[in-house]
Design an enzyme around this catalytic site. Structure first.
Site, PDB file in Angstrom:
ATOM      1  N   SER A 134       0.837  -1.200   0.000  1.00 43.42           N
ATOM      2  CA  SER A 134       0.000   0.000   0.000  1.00 43.42           C
ATOM      3  C   SER A 134       0.871   1.249   0.000  1.00 43.42           C
ATOM      4  CB  SER A 134      -0.926   0.034   1.212  1.00 43.42           C
ATOM      5  OG  SER A 134      -1.652   1.249   1.202  1.00 43.42           O
ATOM      6  N   LYS A 183      -4.154  -6.888   3.161  1.00 41.00           N
ATOM      7  CA  LYS A 183      -4.179  -5.713   2.270  1.00 41.00           C
ATOM      8  C   LYS A 183      -5.614  -5.400   1.836  1.00 41.00           C
ATOM      9  CE  LYS A 183      -3.167  -2.421  -0.607  1.00 41.00           C
ATOM     10  NZ  LYS A 183      -3.369  -2.550  -2.005  1.00 41.00           N
ATOM     11  N   HIS A 187      -7.313  -3.744   4.684  1.00 39.22           N
ATOM     12  CA  HIS A 187      -6.760  -2.385   4.742  1.00 39.22           C
ATOM     13  C   HIS A 187      -7.541  -1.470   3.802  1.00 39.22           C
ATOM     14  CE1 HIS A 187      -4.350   0.728   2.758  1.00 39.22           C
ATOM     15  NE2 HIS A 187      -3.718   0.901   3.897  1.00 39.22           N
TER      16      HIS A 187
HETATM   17  P1  NDP Z   1      -0.529  -2.274 -14.419  1.00 42.17           P
HETATM   18  O1  NDP Z   1      -1.501  -2.911 -13.516  1.00 42.17           O
HETATM   19  O2  NDP Z   1      -0.988  -1.176 -15.302  1.00 42.17           O
HETATM   20  O3  NDP Z   1       0.159  -3.431 -15.314  1.00 42.17           O
HETATM   21  C1  NDP Z   1       1.053  -3.121 -16.343  1.00 42.17           C
HETATM   22  C2  NDP Z   1       2.224  -4.063 -16.324  1.00 42.17           C
HETATM   23  O4  NDP Z   1       1.782  -5.408 -16.472  1.00 42.17           O
HETATM   24  C3  NDP Z   1       3.176  -3.787 -17.469  1.00 42.17           C
HETATM   25  O5  NDP Z   1       4.501  -3.999 -17.033  1.00 42.17           O
HETATM   26  C4  NDP Z   1       2.756  -4.815 -18.501  1.00 42.17           C
HETATM   27  O6  NDP Z   1       3.754  -5.142 -19.425  1.00 42.17           O
HETATM   28  C5  NDP Z   1       2.486  -5.989 -17.594  1.00 42.17           C
HETATM   29  N1  NDP Z   1       1.665  -7.022 -18.214  1.00 42.17           N
HETATM   30  C6  NDP Z   1       0.344  -6.971 -18.488  1.00 42.17           C
HETATM   31  N2  NDP Z   1      -0.060  -8.123 -19.051  1.00 42.17           N
HETATM   32  C7  NDP Z   1       1.027  -8.920 -19.141  1.00 42.17           C
HETATM   33  C8  NDP Z   1       1.247 -10.231 -19.625  1.00 42.17           C
HETATM   34  N3  NDP Z   1       0.234 -10.960 -20.121  1.00 42.17           N
HETATM   35  N4  NDP Z   1       2.495 -10.741 -19.566  1.00 42.17           N
HETATM   36  C9  NDP Z   1       3.506 -10.019 -19.070  1.00 42.17           C
HETATM   37  N5  NDP Z   1       3.372  -8.758 -18.590  1.00 42.17           N
HETATM   38  C10 NDP Z   1       2.137  -8.218 -18.614  1.00 42.17           C
HETATM   39  O7  NDP Z   1       0.741  -1.737 -13.581  1.00 42.17           O
HETATM   40  P2  NDP Z   1       0.855  -0.984 -12.191  1.00 42.17           P
HETATM   41  O8  NDP Z   1       2.296  -0.705 -12.034  1.00 42.17           O
HETATM   42  O9  NDP Z   1      -0.119   0.134 -12.058  1.00 42.17           O
HETATM   43  O10 NDP Z   1       0.406  -2.077 -11.112  1.00 42.17           O
HETATM   44  C11 NDP Z   1       1.071  -3.323 -10.992  1.00 42.17           C
HETATM   45  C12 NDP Z   1       0.360  -4.133  -9.942  1.00 42.17           C
HETATM   46  O11 NDP Z   1       0.416  -3.446  -8.698  1.00 42.17           O
HETATM   47  C13 NDP Z   1      -1.133  -4.359 -10.217  1.00 42.17           C
HETATM   48  O12 NDP Z   1      -1.500  -5.629  -9.753  1.00 42.17           O
HETATM   49  C14 NDP Z   1      -1.802  -3.297  -9.370  1.00 42.17           C
HETATM   50  O13 NDP Z   1      -3.118  -3.658  -9.028  1.00 42.17           O
HETATM   51  C15 NDP Z   1      -0.894  -3.274  -8.175  1.00 42.17           C
HETATM   52  N6  NDP Z   1      -0.895  -2.052  -7.392  1.00 42.17           N
HETATM   53  C16 NDP Z   1      -0.980  -0.847  -7.991  1.00 42.17           C
HETATM   54  C17 NDP Z   1      -0.985   0.310  -7.237  1.00 42.17           C
HETATM   55  C18 NDP Z   1      -1.033   1.618  -7.921  1.00 42.17           C
HETATM   56  O14 NDP Z   1      -1.126   2.639  -7.200  1.00 42.17           O
HETATM   57  N7  NDP Z   1      -0.970   1.683  -9.244  1.00 42.17           N
HETATM   58  C19 NDP Z   1      -0.889   0.285  -5.773  1.00 42.17           C
HETATM   59  C20 NDP Z   1      -0.725  -1.037  -5.238  1.00 42.17           C
HETATM   60  C21 NDP Z   1      -0.747  -2.150  -6.037  1.00 42.17           C
HETATM   61  P3  NDP Z   1       3.882  -4.332 -20.825  1.00 42.17           P
HETATM   62  O15 NDP Z   1       4.673  -3.110 -20.502  1.00 42.17           O
HETATM   63  O16 NDP Z   1       4.591  -5.276 -21.713  1.00 42.17           O
HETATM   64  O17 NDP Z   1       2.494  -4.014 -21.273  1.00 42.17           O
END
Ligand code: NDP
Length: 476
Positions: A128, A182, A185
């Site tokens: 978080s 989480k 939370h």
């Molecule tokens: P996203 O959820 O937008 O995911 C994008 C990433 O996932 C890119 O690196 C993308 O690769 C990769 N990806 C998607 N599909 C595939 C696939 N089939 N195979 C391989 N790679 C893949 O990114 P965030 O950074 O926002 O979040 C990452 C995680 O963290 C998520 O689960 C999110 O819920 C969690 N999270 C996010 C928060 C936030 O504030 N954003 C806070 C806490 C947790 P490519 O570049 O090749 O498309």
């Protein structure tokens, strides 16, 4: 040199976590499905520490120290499963795979058991703090085995937020425990935000305060018991003007709240656990109601509001009442969340230490607050505390706040201001403290229409009344 840890998935979160790791002296191997993100990270931030860019998961595995540790930060859901399958092909027994995404803990349990069969430690980690936290110190909630935590723990603790020198990271419990905590939370976060929003609505509607005046009030509240990140940003939002004009920003933002799902998950799971998280549930429902634009438009035309204006003799007293009501409601919402964690921990045998959970929420995360130190103390003093509400400090706080709380809920009802959070938490408080509840009548009805039986206050066993016959009682 071989890398200490790998990160795959370099969008906002993964990129910032990788930078945080590198800045804290770890050698970080990085990978992303689309190479451009890896290249951009190295080009823009390569000098912040030691990064080892790689262009495939096989290469990532090859450059890591054994046992290997890989953090997966890809999109939650099916993409995570895809990446885990690919990783399982290139890793070996004893290696550790971390899912730092927002996974549902049920998925985490499934993934953990699948990878365990291959000898790989799978650790679901709740993170978080958003983008900013990932870079500068999030609150980290890792599940998984104690063995995996031995290797992984020190690394995660080094990048977590610190409060009084204590890292906001602890081994929560096995398999899905971290993602479960989480999830709760986030449920608590929904409730806290809803209660703050109700306070704002009341003070604005009943006292006619302007957003700028309200920003001052919230700034003041941030000095005492309520001191928290959410109160701080409330003041900031309320003080902000629309960049396109001169009115308060809050007046031009569409009043339909969105949600990404973790609040809803909390309530769904709470229903399964029989955990009465009414404050959290009302917060989720209030967001849903706000988003029902068509119903709201139709109802605005037809449904009458209060016919008499509410008059408040002393505005300052009312502001104080709302502050005390907010604090009391907040205690209930947090107590409900902690009760739910205990219920989950019992069902899944996680053995979660609630005091430690309060400790790691004190910094880095969205609900960080001074108040969590009080919760930590309560559970440290008495780990088997049946409810936070009966810890002497909190019992006193809610009891002292109750008169204000009741006044605020009555004023809200009279003024037609919806306060589902305040009322649900007050009802919970009264439900908990009442000597007798009308559940007795419900049991009577259940026995009448369905022969569901009832228990008595003066005898052991379960009983059924012959409702349609001679009304005699027999033991069931
Ligand atoms: P996203 O959820 O937008 O995911 C994008 C990433 O996932 C890119 O690196 C993308 O690769 C990769 N990806 C998607 N599909 C595939 C696939 N089939 N195979 C391989 N790679 C893949 O990114 P965030 O950074 O926002 O979040 C990452 C995680 O963290 C998520 O689960 C999110 O819920 C969690 N999270 C996010 C928060 C936030 O504030 N954003 C806070 C806490 C947790 P490519 O570049 O090749 O498309």
């Amino acid at each position: 040199p071989l890398a200490d840890i790998g990160v795959t998935g370099l969008a906002t979160m993964g990129r910032n976590l990788a930078r945080n790791l590198a800045r804290n002296g770890h050698v970080v191997a990085v990978h992303n499905r689309t190479q451009a993100r890896t290249d951009a990270l190295i080009a823009e931030h390569g000098s912040e520490g030691t990064f080892v860019p790689t262009s495939s998961l096989r290469e990532l595995a090859a450059v890591l120290k054994r046992p290997r540790t890989v953090i997966v930060m890809v999109q939650a859901g099916a993409p995570t499963d895809e990446v885990l399958d690919q990783l399982a092909e290139v890793l070996e027994p004893g290696d550790i795979v971390v899912d730092g995404g927002n996974a549902h803990f049920i998925d985490t349990r499934r993934r953990e058991s699948t990878l365990r069969e291959r000898g790989i430690h799978f650790v679901g980690v709740g993170i978080s703090g958003g983008e900013e936290g990932a870079l500068n110190g999030p609150s980290i909630m890792p599940g998984g085995t104690p063995e995996a935590y031995q290797t992984l723990g020190p690394i995660l603790e080094s990048i977590a937020a610190k409060v009084d020198g204590t890292p906001c990271c602890t081994h929560v419990g096995p398999d899905g425990a971290g993602h479960f905590v989480k999830m709760v939370h986030n449920g608590i976060e929904y409730a806290d935000m809803q209660l703050i929003a109700e306070s704002y609505d009341l003070l604005r509607t009943v006292l006619g305060k302007t957003p700028a005046e309200l920003a001052e009030i919230f700034r003041g509240w941030n000095e005492g018991d309520l001191e928290s990140f959410l109160i701080e940003i409330t003041a900031e939002v309320l003080a902000t003007k629309d960049p396109r004009g001169d009115q308060p920003l809050v007046d031009v933002i569409l009043d339909q709240a969105e949600q990404k799902g973790t609040g809803r998950w909390t309530v769904q799971i709470a229903l399964d656990l029989g955990s009465p998280v009414s404050g959290i549930a009302e917060a989720v429902f209030a967001r849903s109601l706000s988003a029902h634009a068509a119903q709201r438009a139709a109802a605005r035309e037809l449904l009458a509001g209060p016919t008499e204006a509410v008059s408040i003799d002393d505005p300052d007293t009312f502001v104080g009442d709302v502050r005390r009501a907010l604090y009391a409601s907040k205690v209930v919402a947090y107590a409900q969340g902690f009760d739910m964690i205990r219920a989950g921990s019992q069902l899944y045998d996680w053995n979660i230490d609630l005091g430690k959970i309060a400790t790691i929420w004190r910094g880095g995360c969205i609900i960080r607050a001074r108040f969590l130190d009080r919760i930590r103390e309560a559970y440290e003093k008495r780990p088997d505390l049946p409810s936070l509400m009966v810890d002497p400090y909190f019992a006193k706080a809610v009891s002292e706040g109750q008169a204000s709380w009741r006044r605020v809920v009555s004023v809200a009802a009279a003024a037609g201001v919806p306060v589902p959070g305040f009322s649900a938490t007050l009802a919970f408080y009264d439900g908990l403290r009442r000597d007798r509840l009308p559940a007795a009548l419900i049991q009577g009805m259940r026995d009448l229409f369905g022969a569901h039986t009832y228990r008595r206050i003066d005898a052991d066993g379960t009983f059924h009344l012959d409702w349609s016959g001679d009304r005699s009682e027999r033991e069931a």
